[in-house]
Structures are given as C-alpha cells and as structure tokens.
Design a protein around this motif. Structure first.
Motif, PDB file in Angstrom:
ATOM      1  N   ASP A   1       0.830  -1.201   0.000  1.00  0.00           N
ATOM      2  CA  ASP A   1       0.000   0.000   0.000  1.00  0.00           C
ATOM      3  C   ASP A   1       0.867   1.254   0.000  1.00  0.00           C
ATOM      4  OD1 ASP A   1      -2.053   1.834   0.254  1.00  0.00           O
ATOM      5  OD2 ASP A   1      -2.302   1.534   2.402  1.00  0.00           O
ATOM      6  N   TYR A   2       1.806   1.329   0.925  1.00  0.00           N
ATOM      7  CA  TYR A   2       2.642   2.531   0.999  1.00  0.00           C
ATOM      8  C   TYR A   2       3.697   2.567  -0.099  1.00  0.00           C
ATOM      9  CZ  TYR A   2       0.487   4.712   4.988  1.00  0.00           C
ATOM     10  OH  TYR A   2      -0.411   5.375   5.803  1.00  0.00           O
ATOM     11  N   ARG A   3       4.078   1.414  -0.648  1.00  0.00           N
ATOM     12  CA  ARG A   3       4.968   1.420  -1.815  1.00  0.00           C
ATOM     13  C   ARG A   3       4.265   2.121  -2.980  1.00  0.00           C
ATOM     14  NH1 ARG A   3       5.691  -3.787  -2.339  1.00  0.00           N
ATOM     15  NH2 ARG A   3       7.603  -3.858  -1.089  1.00  0.00           N
ATOM     16  N   LEU A   4       2.983   1.795  -3.182  1.00  0.00           N
ATOM     17  CA  LEU A   4       2.219   2.438  -4.256  1.00  0.00           C
ATOM     18  C   LEU A   4       2.033   3.932  -3.983  1.00  0.00           C
ATOM     19  CD1 LEU A   4      -0.473  -0.310  -4.925  1.00  0.00           C
ATOM     20  CD2 LEU A   4       1.405   0.342  -6.436  1.00  0.00           C
ATOM     21  N   ARG A   5       1.783   4.280  -2.718  1.00  0.00           N
ATOM     22  CA  ARG A   5       1.628   5.702  -2.381  1.00  0.00           C
ATOM     23  C   ARG A   5       2.908   6.468  -2.709  1.00  0.00           C
ATOM     24  NH1 ARG A   5      -2.189   6.697   2.816  1.00  0.00           N
ATOM     25  NH2 ARG A   5      -3.438   4.810   2.729  1.00  0.00           N
ATOM     26  N   ALA A   6       4.061   5.862  -2.355  1.00  0.00           N
ATOM     27  CA  ALA A   6       5.334   6.534  -2.601  1.00  0.00           C
ATOM     28  C   ALA A   6       5.593   6.682  -4.093  1.00  0.00           C
ATOM     29  CB  ALA A   6       6.463   5.754  -1.937  1.00  0.00           C
ATOM     30  N   LEU A   7       5.336   5.617  -4.863  1.00  0.00           N
ATOM     31  CA  LEU A   7       5.552   5.693  -6.311  1.00  0.00           C
ATOM     32  C   LEU A   7       4.626   6.719  -6.947  1.00  0.00           C
ATOM     33  CD1 LEU A   7       6.021   1.885  -7.075  1.00  0.00           C
ATOM     34  CD2 LEU A   7       7.745   3.687  -7.410  1.00  0.00           C
ATOM     35  N   TRP A   8       3.388   6.743  -6.487  1.00  0.00           N
ATOM     36  CA  TRP A   8       2.436   7.751  -6.974  1.00  0.00           C
ATOM     37  C   TRP A   8       2.961   9.157  -6.693  1.00  0.00           C
ATOM     38  CZ3 TRP A   8      -1.833   9.150  -9.597  1.00  0.00           C
ATOM     39  CH2 TRP A   8      -2.479  10.313  -9.233  1.00  0.00           C
ATOM     40  N   GLY A   9       3.374   9.406  -5.448  1.00  0.00           N
ATOM     41  CA  GLY A   9       3.849  10.725  -5.085  1.00  0.00           C
ATOM     42  C   GLY A   9       5.091  11.132  -5.859  1.00  0.00           C
TER      43      GLY A   9
END
Length: 946
Positions: free
Chosen positions: A600-608
């Motif tokens: 979940d937070y890997r995707l958030r970081a990549l998105w950001g």
C-alpha cells in the motif's frame, strides 16, 4: 387637540416608520429629523413599489414646476442614506437609470378598541435598541397566540431589552396596563408575590399576598405583566404565572429567564445572538449586520470621533464573532474603544474577562463586567452541573451526546448523569443544542473560556484534555474506516464537524503539559480530515510538528514514521511543489515500505514521486515511475491500483507528445469500473480523484487530436464530477487541467473567465499555491486574448518570475509560450525570441514534447515581426516543422494552427494557390467544432483570394 393618525397614511419597513399626514419619520420608535425635500423623495421612492424611478421623474415629483440641477436630488438621496445608517442599501442606485427603493413597506399592525392612553409602568429607555426587528415581530406574534411567553438565553444575550421593547409596542393591546416586575434584586421566593403586586399597583391586603390573590385581583382586566430575570426564582415565578393565567382570562405574561419556567401554557422563545457578518463579507456588508451596528453605535457614543474604516471594520467583525453576537459583551468591548481602539481590542480578546470590565455604573452589578454576568449563571448551578460544564469546556466546537458522555463521565459521574445534566445545561442556556439533523451541542465561546478557566483552577484540565484527544483519535480512525464501507451524503460536513476539536487536541498534546505520543497518534489519524478538506498547508505543519517529536523512544517505530512522511510528501506536493523536501519525504516512504514489504505505501510513494516528477517536467523519469507503479499494482490486492497505473502512463505519454497512445491508456481506465465520486478512499490514497483528473486530461488530448466539441463536453463532465466529489484539490485539478485550458484553446473567452475566477477562488480558499499560480497565468492569457496585452503580459511575467527558480509546474512551458507570443505580438521581438527559445530548450531537456509544435509556430510568427533578412524563409521552415511534428504526434489542432500561419505567410507573398494547398487538406480533416476560434480563423484564410 391632536388628530388621530389615519392608519392608511402610515407605512413601516424594517425598523422605520413613516406617517404621511403627520410628516413624521421614526427609526426604532424614535423621531428622526428629515427635511421636507428628503421626506418627499422617500415618499416617492416608497410609492414606486420597487420600480426604478428615473432622476427626471423624481425631480418632477419633488420640485414641481421648477427646474433644478441633478445634484439637488443627489443631496436628498445622500441625506436619506445617512439617516438609514447601516440600512443605507434601502435605496439602490441603478446605473444610468435612477433609484430604487428595496425595502418591504407594509401597513402597521393596529389594535382596535384600545384607549388613547394605556397605562404603562415600564421604564423609559435610555438608549436605542439596535436591530432585533425580526425578534420583536416574532415575540409580538407569539404574545397574540400564547398568553405566557418566556424569553430564554444566556446572560447578556439581551432578553430584558427585547422584552421591554415588545412590551412598549404592545401598549395599545393592553388598555388596563403593561407592568414590569424586576425579580433580579430578590433573594427569596417569598418576596415574589409582593413584588408583582406592587408592580401591578394592586392593594396589599393585611392577610398577605399570594399568587392566587394576585390573579383574582387582576380579574378580567387586559394587562401584560413582564417578569424579568426569573432564573434564580423559577418555581415562584411559575406559580405566579399559572395563577394569573388561571384566574385572569384577559392577562398575558412575558417572562425572561435563563431557563424555562416549565409552567402550564408556557411558550419558550430562545433569544438568538445578534446577526453576525460572514468571514468573507466586504466592508459595506459588515456594517449592515446588527452585532456590528451595535458595536459602532456604542463606540461612537463613547468616542464621538470614532468612524470605522476598512481595517477597523474587519476588527469589529472579528470582535463580534469572537463574542458570539452577545449584546452585553459587545457593548463592554465598544466601551474600550476610546482607550484601546478596535484593532487592539480584537487582539486582546483571549483575555476577555480582564478586558471587558467597563460596564454601566447604573446597571445591575452582575451586568457591569462580563465575568460578573457569567459568575451569576455559574453560581446558580448545582455541583453536578458545574462539574459537567467544566469538563465540556475541552470541546472547542460542536460535539455529540456520545462525545459528551465519553469525555465527561467518570470520577464519580456516570454516563446517564452526564446525559441528564447536559439536558439541564441546555435548558439553562449555558449549552446550545442544534437539533437540525443529528443533535449537536456547543458552548458559546465566551462561556467556554469561562468554564475552561474553572477547569484549570480545579487542576483537572490535563486529565480531560487527554480524554478529549484520545476520543478524537478514535473518532478519526472510525471515520476513515467508515469511508470504505458506507456513503453518507456529505463527508465534507463529517470532516468539518471534527476539525476544530482535532486542532485544540493537538495543541494540548504538543504543549508542555501534553503527551506527544497522543499527539503523534492523533496526527496520523487526522490526515484524512485535512486531505478531504483540502487543508494541505495545515496538514504539512501538523505533520512536521509530529515528526519533530518522534524522538529516540520512537526510533524503532518505522511504520508511524512512514505514515507521517507519506502525509508530509503529499502535503508538500500541493503547497510547495517539486522541491527537494518533497522528493526526500517520498523517497523515505518508499525505502521504509520496501523494508516493511508494505505494498500500500509502496504504491503511495511511487504515486507521489510520479506526481513530483510530472510537476518538475521530468517527463521521462515520470514515465519510468508510472511503469514501476503499474508493475507493483498488478500484484496488489487493491483493484483500484491498476487503472490508476494506466492513468499515470497515459499522462506521461501525453506530455511526451504521444497522443494516440496516451488516449488509449486513459480511455481504458475510464471505460473500466470506477468507484463513486463520494468514495473517500480514493482521495485518501491519491489526494484527489484520479478518474476526474484523467477525464480532464483526456479533454486536452481530444482538443489536440481535432475534436474540440468532444473536448469541451469531456472537460465539463469532469467539472461536474469534481463538484459532486466536493473536494478542493480535485476541483482545482479539473479546472486547471481541463476546462480552463480547453476554454482558452477553443476561444470561448466568456467560459474561460468564469472558470478561471472559480479556480482562483478555490485555490485561495484551500491555500493551494500550485493552482493559484495556474489561475493567475490563465488570467494573464485571458487578458491578452481580450486585447489588454500590456496588463496580461505583466500578470504572466510576474507569475512566471515567481517560478523562475524552480521547475514546479506542469503547465510552465505552456505559460512561457503564451508569454513569448504576446511579447512578439506587442513588438518586443527580442524578448519574445528569448522566451520561446527557453521554452524549446526546456522541452528538449525534459522530454515534454506536447507543446513543441506550437512553440515552433510561435517562433515563426515572432521572426516574421523581426523584419530581418531571410525571416520569411526561416518562418516558413519553422511552420513546416510544426505541421510535420503535429502530424507525427496525432495533434491535428497544432497542424491547423501551423498551417494557418503558413497560409497567411503565403498570402502575404502572393502565393494564394500554395496557401490553399497548405491549409485546405488539414481543415477538411476536421469533423466538428467549426465555430471554435482556430477553425473560424482557418476558414477566413481559405476564403481569401490572392
């Protein structure tokens, strides 16, 4: 003998009364000096019944058979507006037409059969009652229907003044008299009957006075009895009221009390605060509100030279809001104007109980200072009521019954006792209850400040502040979970209901006496609230505060650090843009997520990080990050992740100039299932709705591909979805990325002006610097398109200069190109060429090729204005390059613009046939949008001969 007034000759409007026959004009019941011409002017406007009367028509009416200058009429209008004071808008100036009366004139309520001189035992008013016209009408209407009306409200709200004004106006309806019985000085209930009998001028029998004997003595007489300040003798006042109602069918009672009498037949009227101006009111609007009018009137009485200007009007409005529209507190504040001034008073209201101490020496002692007023109310409470009131003071805003019981119970007080006591405090006007929808309770700010002092004095503040903070941590967590399982109608209201309490809880948690552990937990839980309310700058500040408190004891808690840094990266992204701090925060999130294997937070970081690179115009790296996101999304449990990966890749391709492929990715996302616009999980994850912004981006792609009508429809649909989502960041994205750009591209300047204005308002409201920059640049472009080139250029240059040191803007290149074109068009050829070369160099460096065809065309147009040798040849080459690049990018609209420029050049050279050959085939490829600006221009060129 003075003749009686003909009712048909009397007109009332608001707080004013005009008598045609007596030629009298009254404001709030008091005569006002009005000159004869001014009287005739007002009469003419009223008789116009809302119509706009021309100046000529008014002058013929006021000065019959005379020729006068127009400024004579203006003098009379000015005199009337001066008399109207805060109600000066009763006369509206209609430009180039005349004047209009905007009031609601009506005949006065008359009471038949009343004697010419009813008996009154009311005190003569010593000052004007400001406002309260609606309340006066309401209470008069209630007295006509109910024989016992009780005015309730907190101390200082103006119950007595309102009751006395109503009583004076009801004199004609009660020929046997209107009497006032003051109960405030009485210490024991035994004194109430004799006080009432004395007020009614009844004989005092030797056997003593009782409520029943008072009722019998009144008999059939039509009297109105005002019982003032009943709260400390409620039972005795109730017995008097019931006895009078039972024995005296012609009598009516108007009572004032901080709580209802609970007598048979009682109708309770809660006296509201004075009307307050909204936060965004302008000066004229501020001065029209009753709370401000009261302050200004009392301040002027204390300091005759006092006249509010714009800055003091804002301070007065703030004072009135902080004092909850409470008349007594406002009058005490106004009395300080001679020594402090309004601005200083506003700044010192945190110490209001020391500040507001200059009451009237002739007033009751409990009304001479704000603290004395509240002391009176507090001392009338039971020990349990005092205990609950103190504990509830930790709530800074509205709270529910469940919140009150969870925070205020314990330590010898059960939840059931809190419920009962809260009801008593509402009845005693110390807590207000809003029963529209789910019941919400609130302490007025002044009462809360008083109760908070008492809580601190007892040494219990930290205990209940901790409970309050822990309760809201749980609430924020539960609200976030509910977003994924239910769809309430207005999540914005849910968030707004909690945010003020979250703020004060965090203030306590990070204070010297607080607990930073509680503060960190609440900060993490509250991030969705800030996100959904688009309060990204506040979010950034609070998260930075929490990160600073993650000391050695928390060093091992990487998950909390990851959550806070993810929130920080998102907040920085929308407040400061593509700055190193944004990338550092998001890179840290990715590192911790990889270590914890948190998808979940890997995707958030990549998105950001992708958003950061897009904002920085580093399009090639953004594409790499988008592809990384898509790979991670393929193995994620979240079904929303893969479509968002499509959107990310599509946007990167769009910026790279690969429009056909970009459109396929975005349309694939939009064709699949999408969550509801009300599903707040989307905003929690991505900070805005990616489906809305995908549709906005698709609108620009459609325009580039030669579908202007579809582009406008798609952009408008995106705006509709953003409005339905009711989320500031999403809305700004939809405006800037879609409808503002498309409106300017299609030449719909009226639509562009509307949408740019809304974008600027939304960006300013939510503190979103990124989109406020967009709005200012769009505004500059709009001014240039409307012919105001100098002002538009100044706007564009000033805004672009702010961004010169950063690459923080996805539309920076577009704005730079618009500036270059305007510079060249205004004859500043050298500056224009420098600007367009900068735009072309940036595109070459970052790979953002979507505007390059347009930049080549603009450079060609600027070269033609240089009138240099070989300028035409160089321009022709640039136009041809632009046409070819537009063709390769599937950007038919760029082809059209460049072909139109080339055709114009050929016409100037006398090469009409070549002009047609260059433009006609491209024009014929269009199937829609023939009324848009570019197609209209192209058609005009095609129609030229030679």
């Amino acid at each position: 003998m003075e003749r009686a007034t003909d009712p048909s000759a009397v007109v009332e409007f608001g707080r004013f009364r005009l008598d045609r026959h007596r030629r009298e004009f009254l404001a709030d019941g008091r005569p006002v000096e009005l000159g004869g011409r001014a009287f005739e002017t007002l009469l003419a406007l009223i008789e116009g019944r809302g119509a706009v009367l021309s100046k000529d028509e008014l002058m013929r009416r006021i000065w019959p058979d005379r020729v006068v200058e127009e400024n004579n009429l203006e003098t009379q209008i000015s005199a009337l507006r001066k008399v109207f004071g805060a109600d000066r808008d009763l006369i509206r100036t209609v430009a180039r037409r005349g004047y209009q009366f905007t009031g609601d004139p009506r005949a006065p309520v008359t009471v038949t059969g009343a004697p010419p001189a009813p008996i009154t035992r009311l005190p003569t008013p010593v000052s004007e009652l400001i406002g309260r016209q609606t309340e006066i009408r309401d209470v008069m209407g209630l007295i006509a229907k109910h024989r016992l009306v009780t005015l309730t409200g907190p101390g200082g709200i103006g119950k007595t003044r309102l009751a006395l004004e109503v009583a004076r106006r009801l004199l004609p309806a009660f020929p046997e008299g209107v009497s006032l019985a003051e109960l405030a000085p009485l210490a024991t209930p035994e004194l109430v009957p004799v006080t009432v009998a004395t007020a009614l001028d009844l004989p005092l029998p030797a056997q003593g006075v009782s409520p029943e004997r008072i009722g019998a003595a009144i008999g059939a007489n039509r009297v109105l009895l005002v019982l003032d300040n009943c709260e400390h003798l409620v039972d005795a006042a109730a017995r008097i009221a019931e006895a009078v109602l039972f024995a005296s069918p012609g009598a009516a009672l108007l009572t004032t009390s901080r709580e209802p009498l609970r007598a048979d037949g009682e109708y309770v009227y809660r006296v509201p605060p004075l009307a307050l101006p909204p936060e965004d009111a302008d000066m004229d609007d501020v001065l029209r509100h009753d709370a401000v009018r009261l302050f200004v009137t009392r301040a002027h009485a204390a300091e005759p030279g006092f006249a509010p200007d714009r800055s003091t009007a804002a301070a007065i409005a703030a004072i009135c809001r902080r004092l909850d529209g409470m008349p007594l507190a406002i009058e005490l504040a106004a009395a300080r104007v001679p020594s402090l001034g309004a601005v200083a008073i506003a700044a010192r209201l945190d110490d209001r109980f020391t500040l507001l101490t200059s009451g009237n020496r002739t007033a009751l002692p409990r009304q001479q200072t704000l603290r004395a007023t509240l002391d009176w109310s507090y001392e009338l409470l039971s020990q349990r009521e005092r205990l609950v009131l103190r504990r509830l003071a930790v709530f800074a805003a509205a709270f529910t019954l469940a919140a009150a019981t969870e925070v205020a119970s314990g330590l010898g007080l059960s939840a059931a006792e809190v419920v009962d006591t809260l009801a008593d405090l509402v009845a005693k006007s110390l807590v207000s209850a809003d029963v529209r929808g789910p019941t919400q309770y609130r302490l007025l700010e002044t009462m809360r400040a008083y109760a908070l002092e008492k809580l601190i004095e007892t040494g219990e503040f930290d205990r209940f502040a901790r409970r309050h903070a822990e309760y809201h941590t749980g609430i924020c967590t539960r609200v976030e979970l509910e977003w994924g399982t239910s769809s309430p109608p207005d999540w914005m209201a849910v968030c707004a209901r909690h945010i003020a309490n979250v703020r004060v809880a965090l203030d306590w948690a990070f204070s010297p006496g607080g607990d930073s552990e509680v503060g960190v937990a609440l900060t993490i839980a509250a991030v969705p609230l800030w996100t959904h309310l688009s309060l990204m700058d506040e979010c950034r500040g609070r998260v930075e505060q929490a990160l600073a408190r993650l000391g050695p004891a928390e060093a091992g808690d990487r998950r909390r650090e990851m959550q806070l840094r993810a929130a920080l990266g998102a907040a920085l992204m929308y407040t400061r843009g593509a700055v190193p701090e944004t990338r550092a925060a998001l890179a840290s999130v990715l590192e911790i997520a990889d270590r914890l294997d948190d998808t979940d937070y890997r995707l958030r970081a990549l998105w950001g990080l992708w958003v950061d690179r897009m904002n920085a115009s580093d399009v090639r790296q953004a594409r790499t990050l988008a592809e990384g996101f898509a790979r991670a999304a393929a193995s994620a449990a979240d079904p929303l992740a893969p479509p968002v990966g499509d959107r990310m890749i599509g946007f990167a391709l769009h910026f790279l100039g690969e429009q056909a492929l970009a459109r396929r990715h975005i349309e694939r996302m939009l064709a699949g299932p999408r969550p509801s616009v009300h599903d707040r999980r989307i905003v929690r994850r991505f900070q805005f709705d990616p489906w809305v912004t995908a549709r906005s981006g698709l609108a620009t792609i459609l325009w580039l591909q030669g579908y202007p009508q579809q582009a406008v429809a798609t952009a408008r649909r995106a705006v509709d979805e953003a409005v339905a989502a009711n989320h500031g960041v999403t809305l700004c994205n939809a405006f800037a990325q879609g409808i503002c750009s498309v409106s300017l591209l299609t030449g719909d300047l009226a639509a562009a002006e509307h949408f740019v204005t809304v974008l600027l308002e939304q960006a300013e409201r939510h503190g979103l610097a990124f989109w406020h920059t967009d709005g200012r640049c769009f505004k500059g472009m709009l001014m240039i398109r409307r012919g105001d080139t100098l002002a538009g250029l100044q706007q564009l240059q000033a805004t672009i200069a702010e961004l010169a040191g950063t690459s923080f803007h996805t539309r920076y290149d577009m704005f730079l190109g618009a500036m270059a074109e305007a510079l060249g068009g205004s004859g500043r050829v050298g500056e224009g060429l420098d600007a367009i070369d900068r735009a072309l160099d940036r595109a070459k460096q970052n790979g953002g090729l979507r505007y390059v065809a347009e930049f080549l065309r603009i450079k060609g147009e600027i070269l033609l204005r240089a009138d240099a040798a070989n300028a035409a040849t160089a321009a022709e080459d640039l136009f041809r390059q632009a046409i070819e690049l537009g063709r390769r990018q599937d950007a038919l609209s760029w082809e059209l613009r460049s072909a139109t420029s080339l055709a114009r050049l050929y016409h100037r050279q006398g090469r009409a046939t070549q002009a047609s050959r260059a433009l006609a085939p491209i024009y014929r490829r269009f199937t829609e949008g023939f009324d848009t600006a570019d197609l209209v221009s192209a058609k005009a060129v095609l129609r030229r001969r030679g």
